[in-house]
Write a protein that holds these residues in place. Sequence first.
Motif, PDB file in Angstrom:
ATOM      1  N   LEU A  35      -1.294   5.296  -7.117  1.00 39.58           N
ATOM      2  CA  LEU A  35      -1.863   4.578  -8.140  1.00 39.58           C
ATOM      3  C   LEU A  35      -3.541   4.441  -8.105  1.00 39.58           C
ATOM      4  CD1 LEU A  35       0.512   1.305  -7.962  1.00 39.58           C
ATOM      5  CD2 LEU A  35       0.447   3.135  -9.796  1.00 39.58           C
ATOM      6  N   ASP A  36      -3.993   4.433  -9.234  1.00 37.93           N
ATOM      7  CA  ASP A  36      -5.764   4.300  -9.094  1.00 37.93           C
ATOM      8  C   ASP A  36      -5.920   2.705  -8.641  1.00 37.93           C
ATOM      9  OD1 ASP A  36      -8.249   4.282  -9.809  1.00 37.93           O
ATOM     10  OD2 ASP A  36      -8.069   5.327 -11.623  1.00 37.93           O
ATOM     11  N   GLU A  94       1.005  -1.156   0.004  1.00 35.96           N
ATOM     12  CA  GLU A  94      -0.033  -0.100   0.067  1.00 35.96           C
ATOM     13  C   GLU A  94       0.871   1.232  -0.029  1.00 35.96           C
ATOM     14  OE1 GLU A  94      -2.603  -0.397   3.609  1.00 35.96           O
ATOM     15  OE2 GLU A  94      -3.880  -1.812   2.423  1.00 35.96           O
ATOM     16  N   ASP A  95       2.015   1.210   0.824  1.00 36.90           N
ATOM     17  CA  ASP A  95       2.809   2.326   0.917  1.00 36.90           C
ATOM     18  C   ASP A  95       3.433   2.695  -0.358  1.00 36.90           C
ATOM     19  OD1 ASP A  95       2.152   2.841   3.627  1.00 36.90           O
ATOM     20  OD2 ASP A  95       3.966   1.899   4.507  1.00 36.90           O
ATOM     21  N   TYR A 148      -7.573   0.057 -10.803  1.00 37.66           N
ATOM     22  CA  TYR A 148      -6.956  -0.860 -11.582  1.00 37.66           C
ATOM     23  C   TYR A 148      -6.072  -1.844 -10.800  1.00 37.66           C
ATOM     24  CZ  TYR A 148      -9.188   2.509 -14.873  1.00 37.66           C
ATOM     25  OH  TYR A 148     -10.063   3.261 -15.363  1.00 37.66           O
ATOM     26  N   VAL A 149      -5.827  -1.835  -9.587  1.00 32.29           N
ATOM     27  CA  VAL A 149      -4.963  -2.462  -8.667  1.00 32.29           C
ATOM     28  C   VAL A 149      -5.675  -3.223  -7.783  1.00 32.29           C
ATOM     29  CG1 VAL A 149      -2.749  -2.260  -7.428  1.00 32.29           C
ATOM     30  CG2 VAL A 149      -3.065  -0.518  -9.193  1.00 32.29           C
ATOM     31  N   ASN A 150      -5.357  -4.475  -7.762  1.00 32.34           N
ATOM     32  CA  ASN A 150      -5.842  -5.323  -6.638  1.00 32.34           C
ATOM     33  C   ASN A 150      -4.842  -5.737  -5.830  1.00 32.34           C
ATOM     34  OD1 ASN A 150      -7.420  -7.322  -5.200  1.00 32.34           O
ATOM     35  ND2 ASN A 150      -8.458  -8.044  -7.201  1.00 32.34           N
ATOM     36  N   LEU A 151      -4.763  -5.165  -4.624  1.00 29.57           N
ATOM     37  CA  LEU A 151      -3.618  -5.488  -3.829  1.00 29.57           C
ATOM     38  C   LEU A 151      -4.082  -6.958  -3.018  1.00 29.57           C
ATOM     39  CD1 LEU A 151      -2.458  -2.182  -2.028  1.00 29.57           C
ATOM     40  CD2 LEU A 151      -1.432  -3.465  -3.957  1.00 29.57           C
ATOM     41  N   ASP A 152      -5.324  -7.067  -2.775  1.00 26.07           N
ATOM     42  CA  ASP A 152      -5.759  -8.310  -2.182  1.00 26.07           C
ATOM     43  C   ASP A 152      -5.172  -9.557  -2.975  1.00 26.07           C
ATOM     44  OD1 ASP A 152      -7.094  -7.150  -0.114  1.00 26.07           O
ATOM     45  OD2 ASP A 152      -8.859  -7.061  -0.955  1.00 26.07           O
ATOM     46  N   LEU A 153      -5.457  -9.577  -4.461  1.00 29.78           N
ATOM     47  CA  LEU A 153      -4.817 -10.574  -5.209  1.00 29.78           C
ATOM     48  C   LEU A 153      -3.405 -10.494  -5.191  1.00 29.78           C
ATOM     49  CD1 LEU A 153      -5.609 -12.795  -7.363  1.00 29.78           C
ATOM     50  CD2 LEU A 153      -5.643 -10.605  -9.099  1.00 29.78           C
ATOM     51  N   VAL A 154      -2.801  -9.536  -5.216  1.00 33.88           N
ATOM     52  CA  VAL A 154      -1.409  -9.799  -5.123  1.00 33.88           C
ATOM     53  C   VAL A 154      -0.820 -10.279  -3.879  1.00 33.88           C
ATOM     54  CG1 VAL A 154       0.866  -8.206  -5.045  1.00 33.88           C
ATOM     55  CG2 VAL A 154      -0.985  -7.501  -6.674  1.00 33.88           C
TER      56      VAL A 154
END
Length: 86
Positions: A34-35, A28-29, A38-44
């Motif tokens: 980033l928008d 996250e930091d 279009y970014v799925n941090l949970d998936l990453v």
Amino acid sequence: TQMKNYHVVTRNGSHEPLDISIVRRRLEDLSFGLDFRYVNLDLVVSKVECGVYNGIKTTELDNLAAETCAYMVNLNLFLEYCTSAL
């Protein structure tokens, strides 16, 4: 959240319980600006979790996260190409 009582080896050589939420906060930091549409941090984070093992070094964890992000960018570009080709 601790994963299966896994531990990480920190940069100073100490062992600490793995806390995957720290990985998420780090991402996250680093994702500032980033928008998130279009970014799925949970998936990453879930993909990174799949590559974690007991005793992983924090530097290896950083590399795993970076490689996962790079792979997902390439996959996204491939999917975008395929979509435009259709």
